[in-house]
Design a protein around this motif. Structure first.
Motif, mmCIF file in Angstrom:
data_model
loop_
_atom_site.group_PDB
_atom_site.id
_atom_site.type_symbol
_atom_site.label_atom_id
_atom_site.label_comp_id
_atom_site.label_asym_id
_atom_site.label_seq_id
_atom_site.Cartn_x
_atom_site.Cartn_y
_atom_site.Cartn_z
ATOM 1 N N ARG A 64 0.879 -1.195 -0.138
ATOM 2 C CA ARG A 64 0.100 -0.092 -0.030
ATOM 3 C C ARG A 64 0.741 1.143 0.024
ATOM 4 O O ARG A 64 0.563 2.374 -0.565
ATOM 5 C CB ARG A 64 -1.035 0.003 1.032
ATOM 6 C CG ARG A 64 -1.665 1.018 1.318
ATOM 7 C CD ARG A 64 -3.018 1.018 2.437
ATOM 8 N NE ARG A 64 -2.202 0.650 3.634
ATOM 9 C CZ ARG A 64 -1.622 1.770 4.606
ATOM 10 N NH1 ARG A 64 -1.608 2.704 4.096
ATOM 11 N NH2 ARG A 64 -1.218 1.685 5.745
ATOM 12 N N LYS A 65 1.949 1.086 0.554
ATOM 13 C CA LYS A 65 2.892 2.229 0.936
ATOM 14 C C LYS A 65 3.941 2.310 -0.162
ATOM 15 O O LYS A 65 4.623 3.398 -0.592
ATOM 16 C CB LYS A 65 3.383 2.376 2.385
ATOM 17 C CG LYS A 65 2.330 2.583 3.477
ATOM 18 C CD LYS A 65 2.958 2.984 4.620
ATOM 19 C CE LYS A 65 2.013 3.154 5.576
ATOM 20 N NZ LYS A 65 2.671 3.373 7.192
ATOM 21 N N GLY A 66 4.550 0.993 -0.733
ATOM 22 C CA GLY A 66 5.782 1.019 -1.326
ATOM 23 C C GLY A 66 7.033 1.488 -0.587
ATOM 24 O O GLY A 66 7.133 1.385 0.715
ATOM 25 N N VAL A 67 7.769 2.091 -1.396
ATOM 26 C CA VAL A 67 9.032 2.299 -0.934
ATOM 27 C C VAL A 67 9.205 3.665 0.065
ATOM 28 O O VAL A 67 8.831 4.504 -0.906
ATOM 29 C CB VAL A 67 10.414 2.159 -1.762
ATOM 30 C CG1 VAL A 67 11.828 2.709 -1.237
ATOM 31 C CG2 VAL A 67 10.400 0.742 -2.421
ATOM 32 N N THR A 68 9.246 3.759 1.141
ATOM 33 C CA THR A 68 9.265 5.029 1.854
ATOM 34 C C THR A 68 10.351 5.225 2.337
ATOM 35 O O THR A 68 10.367 6.489 3.140
ATOM 36 C CB THR A 68 8.023 4.816 2.814
ATOM 37 O OG1 THR A 68 8.511 3.821 3.542
ATOM 38 C CG2 THR A 68 6.693 4.615 2.192
ATOM 39 N N HIS A 69 11.602 4.538 2.722
ATOM 40 C CA HIS A 69 12.579 4.817 3.363
ATOM 41 C C HIS A 69 14.016 4.520 2.616
ATOM 42 O O HIS A 69 13.592 3.666 1.448
ATOM 43 C CB HIS A 69 12.547 4.042 4.817
ATOM 44 C CG HIS A 69 11.758 4.603 5.668
ATOM 45 N ND1 HIS A 69 10.379 4.208 5.629
ATOM 46 C CD2 HIS A 69 11.903 5.550 6.765
ATOM 47 C CE1 HIS A 69 9.763 4.775 6.587
ATOM 48 N NE2 HIS A 69 10.694 5.533 7.307
ATOM 49 N N THR A 70 15.112 4.861 2.919
ATOM 50 C CA THR A 70 16.305 4.440 2.335
ATOM 51 C C THR A 70 17.141 3.499 3.258
ATOM 52 O O THR A 70 16.814 3.561 4.491
ATOM 53 C CB THR A 70 17.259 5.514 1.928
ATOM 54 O OG1 THR A 70 17.672 6.407 2.891
ATOM 55 C CG2 THR A 70 16.152 6.541 0.877
ATOM 56 N N TRP A 71 18.309 2.859 2.774
ATOM 57 C CA TRP A 71 18.853 2.229 3.913
ATOM 58 C C TRP A 71 19.639 3.216 4.610
ATOM 59 O O TRP A 71 20.259 2.829 5.637
ATOM 60 C CB TRP A 71 19.921 1.194 2.954
ATOM 61 C CG TRP A 71 19.147 0.101 2.550
ATOM 62 C CD1 TRP A 71 18.654 -0.091 1.045
ATOM 63 C CD2 TRP A 71 18.403 -0.945 3.381
ATOM 64 N NE1 TRP A 71 17.751 -1.365 1.309
ATOM 65 C CE2 TRP A 71 17.855 -1.758 2.564
ATOM 66 C CE3 TRP A 71 18.599 -1.305 4.587
ATOM 67 C CZ2 TRP A 71 17.273 -2.767 2.688
ATOM 68 C CZ3 TRP A 71 17.935 -2.440 5.025
ATOM 69 C CH2 TRP A 71 17.317 -3.412 4.049
ATOM 70 N N ASP A 72 19.882 4.397 4.192
ATOM 71 C CA ASP A 72 20.482 5.364 5.016
ATOM 72 C C ASP A 72 19.398 5.641 6.117
ATOM 73 O O ASP A 72 20.158 5.931 7.225
ATOM 74 C CB ASP A 72 20.940 6.729 4.214
ATOM 75 C CG ASP A 72 21.971 6.668 3.318
ATOM 76 O OD1 ASP A 72 22.774 5.619 3.489
ATOM 77 O OD2 ASP A 72 21.963 7.484 2.500
ATOM 78 N N ASP A 73 18.364 5.709 5.951
ATOM 79 C CA ASP A 73 17.378 5.908 6.923
ATOM 80 C C ASP A 73 17.646 4.815 8.237
ATOM 81 O O ASP A 73 17.529 4.933 9.226
ATOM 82 C CB ASP A 73 15.828 5.705 6.406
ATOM 83 C CG ASP A 73 15.666 6.941 5.648
ATOM 84 O OD1 ASP A 73 16.326 8.008 5.760
ATOM 85 O OD2 ASP A 73 14.904 7.081 4.903
ATOM 86 N N VAL A 74 17.628 3.503 7.627
ATOM 87 C CA VAL A 74 17.899 2.187 8.413
ATOM 88 C C VAL A 74 19.123 2.349 9.281
ATOM 89 O O VAL A 74 18.950 2.087 10.502
ATOM 90 C CB VAL A 74 17.897 0.899 7.552
ATOM 91 C CG1 VAL A 74 18.269 -0.421 8.667
ATOM 92 C CG2 VAL A 74 16.668 0.803 6.992
ATOM 93 N N GLN A 75 20.286 2.930 8.579
ATOM 94 C CA GLN A 75 21.531 3.053 9.335
ATOM 95 C C GLN A 75 21.095 4.176 10.604
ATOM 96 O O GLN A 75 21.674 4.055 11.462
ATOM 97 C CB GLN A 75 22.430 3.740 8.414
ATOM 98 C CG GLN A 75 22.912 2.448 7.473
ATOM 99 C CD GLN A 75 24.040 3.009 6.567
ATOM 100 O OE1 GLN A 75 24.620 4.216 6.616
ATOM 101 N NE2 GLN A 75 24.398 2.305 5.509
#
Length: 125
Positions: A64-75
């Motif tokens: 429903r949302k798709g890609v909303t973050h990056t791996w930089d956000d995870v870091q």
């Protein structure tokens, strides 16, 4: 020989920074005493949830949302977990640096120990 390898910027002293954050939080706490420490520990759950949200967003696992973050956000969220944990430890004890160093040494020793033969009992740590 000209080395063009980028050098990492000097890092601030981790524990001095944790002490600074702890002092700031200590002077801005809405509750006193034991509740304050418990709430700082509970804050870890919130931060871990934000890591999960970022991973789900980076992988697009919510159709429903798709890609909303990056791996930089995870870091960044993982860094928040580490900072929150260290500040919570500092809240529990002024000797947080020593407590963490001893624990890290035990975990490292346990994790990197060579496997003992099956007939030789390993000491428990």
């Amino acid at each position: 020989m000209n080395d063009h390898t980028p050098q990492a910027p000097p890092s601030p002293d981790l524990w001095a920074t944790i002490d600074t954050l702890w002092e700031w939080l200590d002077s801005h706490r809405p509750v006193e005493g034991r509740e304050d420490a418990l709430l700082r520990i509970l804050k870890l759950s919130e931060e871990v949830g934000e890591v999960a949200q970022a991973v789900i967003g980076a992988t697009g696992q919510n159709p429903r949302k798709g890609v909303t973050h990056t791996w930089d956000d995870v870091q960044s969220e993982l860094c928040d977990v580490v900072i929150t944990a260290l500040v919570a430890l500092r809240t529990l004890t002024p000797e947080a640096r020593e407590v963490f160093a001893r624990h890290l040494e035990r975990v490292t020793r346990r994790s990197t120990a060579r496997s003992a033969p099956a007939d030789v009992p390993r000491p428990s740590l």
